[in-house]
Design an enzyme around this catalytic site. Structure first.
Site, short mmCIF file in Angstrom:
data_model
loop_
_atom_site.label_atom_id
_atom_site.label_comp_id
_atom_site.label_asym_id
_atom_site.label_seq_id
_atom_site.Cartn_x
_atom_site.Cartn_y
_atom_site.Cartn_z
CG ASP A 298 17.18 -18.76 4.35
OD1 ASP A 298 16.45 -18.46 3.40
OD2 ASP A 298 17.85 -17.93 5.00
CG HIS B 197 20.05 -13.67 6.54
ND1 HIS B 197 19.84 -14.71 7.39
CD2 HIS B 197 19.38 -14.00 5.40
CE1 HIS B 197 19.07 -15.62 6.83
NE2 HIS B 197 18.77 -15.20 5.61
CD GLU B 198 18.36 -11.51 2.45
OE1 GLU B 198 18.63 -12.27 1.49
OE2 GLU B 198 17.44 -11.76 3.25
CG HIS C 283 21.08 -16.13 1.42
ND1 HIS C 283 21.02 -17.43 1.83
CD2 HIS C 283 20.09 -15.48 2.10
CE1 HIS C 283 20.03 -17.56 2.72
NE2 HIS C 283 19.47 -16.38 2.91
CE LYS D 236 -1.14 -1.15 -4.92
NZ LYS D 236 -0.39 -0.59 -3.79
CB THR D 237 -4.09 4.86 -7.00
OG1 THR D 237 -4.44 3.76 -6.18
CG2 THR D 237 -5.35 5.53 -7.51
N PRO E 241 0.82 -1.20 0.00
CG PRO E 241 -0.64 -1.47 1.79
CD PRO E 241 0.58 -2.05 1.17
N GLY E 242 0.43 2.24 -0.73
CA GLY E 242 1.10 3.54 -0.70
C GLY E 242 2.32 3.67 -1.59
P1 ADP Z 1 -1.33 2.91 -3.69
O1 ADP Z 1 -2.44 3.00 -4.68
O2 ADP Z 1 -0.17 2.09 -4.17
O3 ADP Z 1 -1.75 2.47 -2.35
P2 ADP Z 1 -1.29 5.70 -4.10
O4 ADP Z 1 -1.04 5.77 -5.55
O5 ADP Z 1 -2.70 5.88 -3.68
O6 ADP Z 1 -0.73 4.37 -3.50
O7 ADP Z 1 -0.37 6.78 -3.38
C1 ADP Z 1 -0.87 7.69 -2.45
C2 ADP Z 1 -0.12 9.00 -2.53
O8 ADP Z 1 1.23 8.82 -2.15
C3 ADP Z 1 -0.07 9.56 -3.93
O9 ADP Z 1 -1.17 10.35 -4.19
C4 ADP Z 1 1.22 10.33 -3.94
O10 ADP Z 1 1.05 11.62 -3.41
C5 ADP Z 1 2.08 9.56 -2.98
N1 ADP Z 1 2.96 8.62 -3.70
C6 ADP Z 1 2.89 7.28 -3.65
N2 ADP Z 1 3.84 6.73 -4.41
C7 ADP Z 1 4.51 7.74 -5.00
C8 ADP Z 1 5.61 7.80 -5.90
N3 ADP Z 1 6.19 6.69 -6.38
N4 ADP Z 1 6.05 9.01 -6.29
C9 ADP Z 1 5.46 10.12 -5.82
N5 ADP Z 1 4.43 10.12 -4.96
C10 ADP Z 1 3.95 8.96 -4.53
ZN ZN Z 2 17.76 -16.06 4.10
MG MG Z 3 -4.46 2.89 -4.19
#
Ligand code: ADP
Ligand code: ZN
Ligand code: MG
Length: 610
Positions: free
Chosen positions: A492, A415-416, A419, A199-200, A195-196
């Protein structure tokens, strides 16, 4: 969306009141006194009856009492009163037994009134947002955006994902160019990542970059609606999108909708299933040549219904990973554009202070800092506010258990690299692609990615042994450096043990046990009713002991091999750890360069060693 007319109990009360009012007005206007027949005869004799209508067993009429006209009715007793009426100059007429007028006013009219009120309310509701007559259509329209301003410039630290999406943008810009050549584009692209991570944002940026309409809906929205509506909405969404092609349909949080059928839900969730089925039907039905690209985002792809991931559906997966240090730096720069930052703000340093944070956290951080500056009546946001904001955001994330502390990061790094260095030092191992200490999911705190150079169908004994050593390299590094071991090697060890056991019981690679197959099929056979019951041991206690001994022997020996390698290369290990802690993600070639090994060709499929 404004909601002018709220449906409420008051409308019903108002309706009832109106009906009562009408009835009381009517009854006073048509007030009819019921009088006994004897009184009627009396009145008649006193010439007070002016007009009557006689039916089979009733007499209705007008009488004039005290100079006032009044209606009356009475039950007819005399079979023949016409002579009497004539005698007293009363206008009279016969009448069929009929109550049409009275019925009309006493109940037909109220019914019409109620239906009217009901119809009015329904119309109102349908006009407002949650109406249930014209649904689906409205909502999808609302979610269509024509001009999206977001571009790839607004998303940073996700270069790999962007590269994969460039092709889609080119297609959306000129679909004809692609289809003329008979080219086929994936119908469905699934953005996967924590999350965050943006993706959106990326999905919107694709629409923004290619200047096409963007239809978006979130998976949970499909499900929360009235029963039967989700499917209708999916149908509508595709319908509208086809008319606007080229365009993008984006389904956010696909997991809410696309959870594997049969998972989670007592007795199943019919509505969700219906909606999901409709989505599958639509996906199969539409031709990507019309220029509609379907995108979706999920942070839990593992729970998605396999049917969604089948070829021709969401078969292209784009990983939107947590950013590394460099990525965080770029993301911070993007968000710092929106505020007035002081010259002393050191983006590189901030990136170093925020391991494990994703784009949304960093956006939040910059915002926090700006708020702090406002509260302090400053005109610019300086490094002091930024640093304080880091602490705040970190505090919040630590509560959510998403960040690992400095000590843990160090352990994970050793650790990594354990490997990786063992893999690089032994023959027959897959080349190391990259090493990362950016946490992934819940379990893995870091990973070493090894990529086989070609598809393998046969493995030699030495290769299997090297694999076991590589797997044990993580723990060996911990033991060598810290003199203590952690739980990080859990996975592992389980994988190494599996390999060692297979070598002994399946591949006949142990001289003491010999070339005998001992393992039992663990999978239930097709249509085998006694599923899993066939696991009974078919060898003696002594053999079992011998197998265990041999497995242990392999594990112990390979652990020693790994430990020895790391001991000899401790100097490289330390150097590499330093680099990894600094950059959080290093390429296999960088590690090779550090160790003075010449680099090789790149490869195809991935294996992750957590
Ligand atoms: P997700 O959909 O992956 O949960 P969001 O696209 O909703 O994440 O991201 C939420 C906010 O966080 C975006 O509106 C943006 O302001 C910020 N953000 C997230 N990822 C990035 C990124 N790679 N570059 C710049 N801002 C980002
Ligand atoms: Zn390992
Ligand atoms: Mg999202």
């Amino acid at each position: 969306m404004e909601k002018k007319y709220k449906f409420s109990i008051w409308y019903i009360l108002l309706g009832i009141w109106v009906v009562f009012l009408i009835q009381s007005v009517l009854s006073s206007a048509f007030a009819v006194r019921t009088i006994p027949y004897s009184e009627f005869l009396n009145l008649l004799k006193q010439n007070q009856i002016t007009e009557v209508a006689i039916s089979a067993n009733r007499i209705q009429g007008k009488m004039n009492v005290d100079g006032r006209d009044q209606m009356f009715k009475t039950v007819r007793v005399d079979p023949d009163i016409s002579a009497l009426l004539e005698q007293h100059n009363v206008t009279f007429k016969g009448q069929m037994e009929s109550t049409v007028l009275r019925d009309l006013f006493s109940w037909i009219f109220p019914i019409i009134l109620f239906v009217g009120i009901w119809y009015f309310l329904i119309r109102r509701m349908a006009g407002s947002q949650t109406g249930f007559m014209t649904l689906g259509k409205n909502k999808a329209k609302i979610y269509m955006e024509n001009e999206i301003k977001v571009t790839f410039k607004d998303a940073a630290g996700v270069d790999e994902a962007e590269q994969e999406l460039v092709e889609v943008i080119e297609f959306l810009k000129e679909p004809a160019k692609f289809t003329q050549l008979g080219g086929k584009l994936p119908k469905g692209i699934l953005l996967v990542g924590p999350p965050g991570t943006g993706k959106t944002l990326l999905a919107r940026a694709v629409a923004g970059e290619s200047h096409v309409p963007f239809f978006s809906l979130s998976g949970s929205e499909f499900v929360e609606m009235f029963v039967g509506l989700g499917a209708a909405r999916v149908r509508d969404l595709f319908e509208q999108a086809k008319q606007k092609a080229p365009c993008i349909i984006f389904i956010d949080e696909l997991d809410a909708l696309g959870k594997a059928r049969g998972i989670g839900g007592m007795g199943g969730h019919d509505e969700r299933e219906q909606t999901l089925n409709q989505l599958l039907v639509e996906m199969d039905g539409f031709d990507p040549k019309v220029g509609v690209i379907l995108m979706a985002a999920s942070n839990r792809p593992e729970i998605l219904d396999p049917a969604l991931l089948r070829p021709g559906r969401f078969d292209r997966h784009v990983l939107v990973d947590r950013p590394d240090r460099k990525g965080r730096e770029d993301i911070l720069r993007v968000h710092l554009r929106n505020i007035t930052a002081a010259a002393d703000v050191d983006v590189g340093k901030l990136a170093g202070m925020t391991p494990g944070m994703v784009g949304a956290d960093l956006a939040n951080l910059v915002n926090e800092a700006a708020l702090l500056a406002v509260r302090r009546n400053k005109t610019v946001v300086s490094m002091a506010e930024m640093e304080e904001a880091v602490e705040r955001v970190m505090g919040g994330l630590e509560k959510k258990n998403r960040l690992i502390n400095v000590e843990e990061r160090k352990i994970v790094a050793y650790h990594e690299l354990g490997h990786a260095i063992v893999a690089l030092s032994l023959p027959g191992t897959d080349p190391v692609q990259k090493i990362s200490i950016i946490p992934r999911g819940i379990a893995a705190l870091g990973y070493t990615m090894q990529v086989p150079t070609e598809d393998r169908f046969l493995m030699k004994k030495t290769e299997l042994l090297s694999k076991v050593s590589t797997l044990l390299g993580g723990r060996a590094a911990e033991a060598l450096i810290f003199g203590d071991i952690s739980t990080g090697a859990h996975n592992d060890i389980s994988r190494a043990t599996d390999i060692a056991r297979s070598m002994v019981t399946e591949y006949g690679m142990s001289s003491k046990v010999g070339q005998v197959y001992f393992s039992r099929e663990k999978r239930p056979l097709f249509l085998d009713v006694t599923m899993g019951m066939r696991n009974e041991v078919e060898y003696s206690e002594a053999t079992a002991q011998l197998i265990d001994q041999e497995v242990r022997q392999i594990m112990d020996e390979q652990y020693k091999v790994a430990f020895q390698i790391l001991k000899e290369k401790k100097e490289f290990l330390e150097k590499a750890v330093h680099l990894l802690l600094e950059k959080e993600k290093i390429h296999g070639d960088e590690l090779k360069a550090l160790m003075g090994i010449p680099t090789q060709k790149p490869a195809t499929t991935d294996t992750l060693v957590p």
